[in-house]
Design an enzyme around this catalytic site. Structure first.
Site, mmCIF file in Angstrom:
data_model
loop_
_atom_site.group_PDB
_atom_site.id
_atom_site.type_symbol
_atom_site.label_atom_id
_atom_site.label_comp_id
_atom_site.label_asym_id
_atom_site.label_seq_id
_atom_site.Cartn_x
_atom_site.Cartn_y
_atom_site.Cartn_z
ATOM 1 N N MET A 1 3.258 -1.831 11.247
ATOM 2 C CA MET A 1 4.443 -1.198 11.828
ATOM 3 C C MET A 1 5.261 -0.598 10.694
ATOM 4 O O MET A 1 5.877 -1.306 9.905
ATOM 5 C CB MET A 1 5.246 -2.206 12.633
ATOM 6 N N GLY A 3 7.881 1.295 10.842
ATOM 7 C CA GLY A 3 9.290 1.508 11.099
ATOM 8 C C GLY A 3 9.530 2.785 11.863
ATOM 9 O O GLY A 3 10.676 3.132 12.165
ATOM 10 N N GLY A 4 8.463 3.508 12.189
ATOM 11 C CA GLY A 4 8.552 4.740 12.959
ATOM 12 C C GLY A 4 8.251 4.514 14.423
ATOM 13 O O GLY A 4 7.864 3.430 14.852
ATOM 14 N N VAL A 5 8.405 5.593 15.205
ATOM 15 C CA VAL A 5 8.240 5.501 16.652
ATOM 16 C C VAL A 5 6.781 5.286 17.046
ATOM 17 O O VAL A 5 6.485 4.545 18.003
ATOM 18 C CB VAL A 5 8.818 6.753 17.350
ATOM 19 N N ASP A 6 5.843 5.903 16.342
ATOM 20 C CA ASP A 6 4.442 5.847 16.758
ATOM 21 C C ASP A 6 3.868 4.438 16.664
ATOM 22 O O ASP A 6 3.240 3.940 17.607
ATOM 23 C CB ASP A 6 3.609 6.809 15.909
ATOM 24 N N SER A 7 4.079 3.780 15.530
ATOM 25 C CA SER A 7 3.522 2.429 15.383
ATOM 26 C C SER A 7 4.216 1.447 16.307
ATOM 27 O O SER A 7 3.593 0.475 16.777
ATOM 28 C CB SER A 7 3.616 1.961 13.927
ATOM 29 N N LEU A 26 4.133 -3.054 5.795
ATOM 30 C CA LEU A 26 3.616 -3.073 4.434
ATOM 31 C C LEU A 26 4.708 -2.720 3.440
ATOM 32 O O LEU A 26 5.299 -1.633 3.512
ATOM 33 C CB LEU A 26 2.458 -2.077 4.293
ATOM 34 N N CYS A 95 -4.622 6.291 0.964
ATOM 35 C CA CYS A 95 -3.938 5.120 1.502
ATOM 36 C C CYS A 95 -4.703 4.540 2.688
ATOM 37 O O CYS A 95 -4.865 3.327 2.806
ATOM 38 C CB CYS A 95 -2.514 5.495 1.912
ATOM 39 N N GLY A 119 -0.413 3.600 14.683
ATOM 40 C CA GLY A 119 0.136 4.689 15.489
ATOM 41 C C GLY A 119 -0.475 6.038 15.183
ATOM 42 O O GLY A 119 0.095 7.068 15.546
ATOM 43 N N CYS A 192 5.260 9.638 0.635
ATOM 44 C CA CYS A 192 6.209 8.539 0.792
ATOM 45 C C CYS A 192 6.778 8.041 -0.525
ATOM 46 O O CYS A 192 7.900 7.534 -0.568
ATOM 47 C CB CYS A 192 5.568 7.386 1.563
#
Length: 364
Positions: A1, A3-7, A26, A95, A119, A192
Site C-alpha cells: 500500500m 498511500g495512493g488511491v489505487d493500492s 514499503l 523496482c 494497484g 519517487c
C-alpha cells in the site's frame, strides 16, 4: 500500500473478495525527506500515514517494511550507474523486478502469504492448460503492463492485480464510496527518489566524482563543436530542451540529442528525422510466462513492441537469439535510447521484455 488511491482500492477489493489481507507499506528511503516531500503517492511519511488510514478504514492489519537499503542498491544505484554509462534507465521497471516482486514477494511467501496484490493496472490470466499470462488493462490510458514486463512466470503465479478490469475514474469513485480519504489524491508520475523532479540536478549532486567525465563537447553530425556541457548524465537520446547551444542550426530547425558517448564526453545533436530507428536489440531477457527458445520468430499483425512506459505500440518482427532479442520495427520509432526496455506483446498479452543495448537509425 503506497498511500495512493489505487493500492487502497486494490486492498479493499481483495479483502471484500474473502482473502486474508495484510497491508504492507514499503519504507524505501533511508531518510524520507531526502527523497520527496508532499503527497505524491510514494516514499514519504505522509504516504505511510495515508496508507495506514486506508488500512484502518478497510479493517486490515498494517505494517511497514524497511527495504531502504535494498532499494538504494538495486534501484537508486542502478539509476545512477546507467545514466553515468550514457544510457537511459527506467527505475520503475527495476523496482518491480527487484523490490516489489522479488524482495517483497520472497518475504511474503516465506511468511506464509500466497500472493502480492498491488494497484497496478494490468491483468493476470490463467489459461485452460494452467499457464499464466500477463495482459494489458482495460483502461488503455492507465495500462501499466509495460513496467510489469520484467515479471517471470513464478512471480506472475503469485501476483494479483485487482484493478485490471476497471477504468481509473471508476476506481476513484469507488474509493470515495468506501470512505477512503485518498480518493482524490493526485497520481505520482515523477521518479519517487528525485525530490523536485529535476533529474539532471539530482544526478549532478549524487554522481559527483563518480561520473566518468565532468564535462565535454556538444557536436553536430559533421563534428563541429557547438557548445559544452557539465556531464553526459544531463542528456538522453531524443532530448530537445536544455541543450543551450547559443546559436540555431543553419536551417533554423530544432536540434535533438542523437548520441551520447560517456567516455569522451561527446554529445551529438542533429535534426529530428535522424532520431528514427528501425531496429533495436536487447539483453537481460525476461519472459512473462513460458520462455521462448532461441531461433523463435514472432511476426504478424498482432505482434507489437512498446518502447516507453507511455509510448505507442509498434508493429514488429521479433527474433529470439541466445539471451538476446532482435527487433525489426515495421513502423519506425523516434528517440529510442539504450537502457530503456523493449516489451513484446502478442495482442494484449505480454510475451516478455529486454533491456535495449543497441539501435539502428533509419538515416544510417
Amino acid at each position: 500500500m503506497s498511500g495512493g488511491v489505487d493500492s487502497a482500492v486494490a486492498a479493499a477489493r481483495a479483502h471484500e473478495a474473502g482473502h486474508e489481507v495484510t497491508g504492507i507499506h514499503l519504507a524505501l528511503s533511508r531518510n524520507p525527506k531526502s527523497y520527496r516531500t508532499g503527497a505524491r503517492g510514494c516514499c514519504t511519511i505522509e504516504d505511510a500515514n495515508d496508507a495506514r488510514r486506508a488500512a484502518d478504514v478497510i479493517g486490515i492489519p498494517f505494517y511497514v517494511w524497511d527495504l531502504s537499503d535494498r532499494f538504494h542498491t538495486d534501484v537508486v544505484e542502478d539509476f545512477m550507474d546507467t545514466y553515468a554509462a550514457g544510457q537511459t534507465p527506467n527505475p520503475c521497471l527495476r523496482c518491480n523486478e527487484r523490490i516489489k516482486f522479488a524482495a517483497v514477494l520472497d518475504r511474503a511467501l516465506a511468511l506464509g502469504f500466497d500472493a502480492v496484490a498491488t494497484g497496478h493496472y494490468a491483468d493476470v490470466r490463467t489459461t485452460p492448460d494452467g499457464d499464466v499470462e500477463l495482459h494489458r488493462a482495460v483502461d488503455a490510458a492507465k495500462d501499466q503492463s509495460y513496467v510489469l514486463g520484467v515479471l517471470d512466470e513464478q512471480q506472475l503465479r503469485h501476483s494479483l492485480f485487482p484493478l485490471g478490469d476497471t477504468p481509473k475514474p471508476q476506481v476513484r469513485a469507488e474509493a470515495a464510496a468506501r470512505g477512503l480519504l485518498v480518493a482524490d489524491k493526485p497520481d505520482s508520475h515523477d521518479i519517487c527518489f528525485v525530490a523536485d523532479g529535476d533529474s539532471t540536478g539530482w544526478l549532478r549532486e549524487k554522481l559527483g566524482e563518480r561520473a566518468p567525465n565532468h564535462g565535454g563537447e556538444i557536436r553536430d553530425e559533421t563534428g563541429e563543436v557547438l557548445g559544452h556541457h557539465e556531464g553526459t548524465y544531463g542528456f538522453t537520446i531524443g532530448q530537445r530542451k536544455g541543450l543551450r547551444l547559443g546559436r540555431p542550426a543553419p536551417d533554423g530547425r530544432p536540434r535533438y540529442v542523437l548520441d551520447i558517448e560517456p567516455v569522451s564526453g561527446t554529445v551529438t545533436v542533429g535534426p529530428r528525422e535522424h532520431l528514427a530507428v528501425d531496429r533495436v536489440e536487447g539483453d537481460r531477457v525476461r519472459w512473462c510466462g513460458r520462455a521462448l527458445e532461441p531461433g523463435t520468430m514472432l511476426a504478424g499483425e498482432s505482434v507489437t513492441v512498446q518502447l516507453r512506459a507511455h509510448g505507442a505500440e509498434h508493429r514488429a518482427v521479433v527474433r529470439v537469439a541466445q539471451e538476446r532479442l532482435e527487433v525489426d520495427l515495421i513502423e519506425h520509432a523516434d528517440g529510442i535510447a539504450p537502457g530503456q526496455a523493449v516489451v513484446v506483446y502478442d495482442g494484449t498479452r505480454v510475451v516478455g521484455s529486454a533491456t535495449i543495448t543497441d539501435t539502428r537509425r533509419v538515416s544510417a
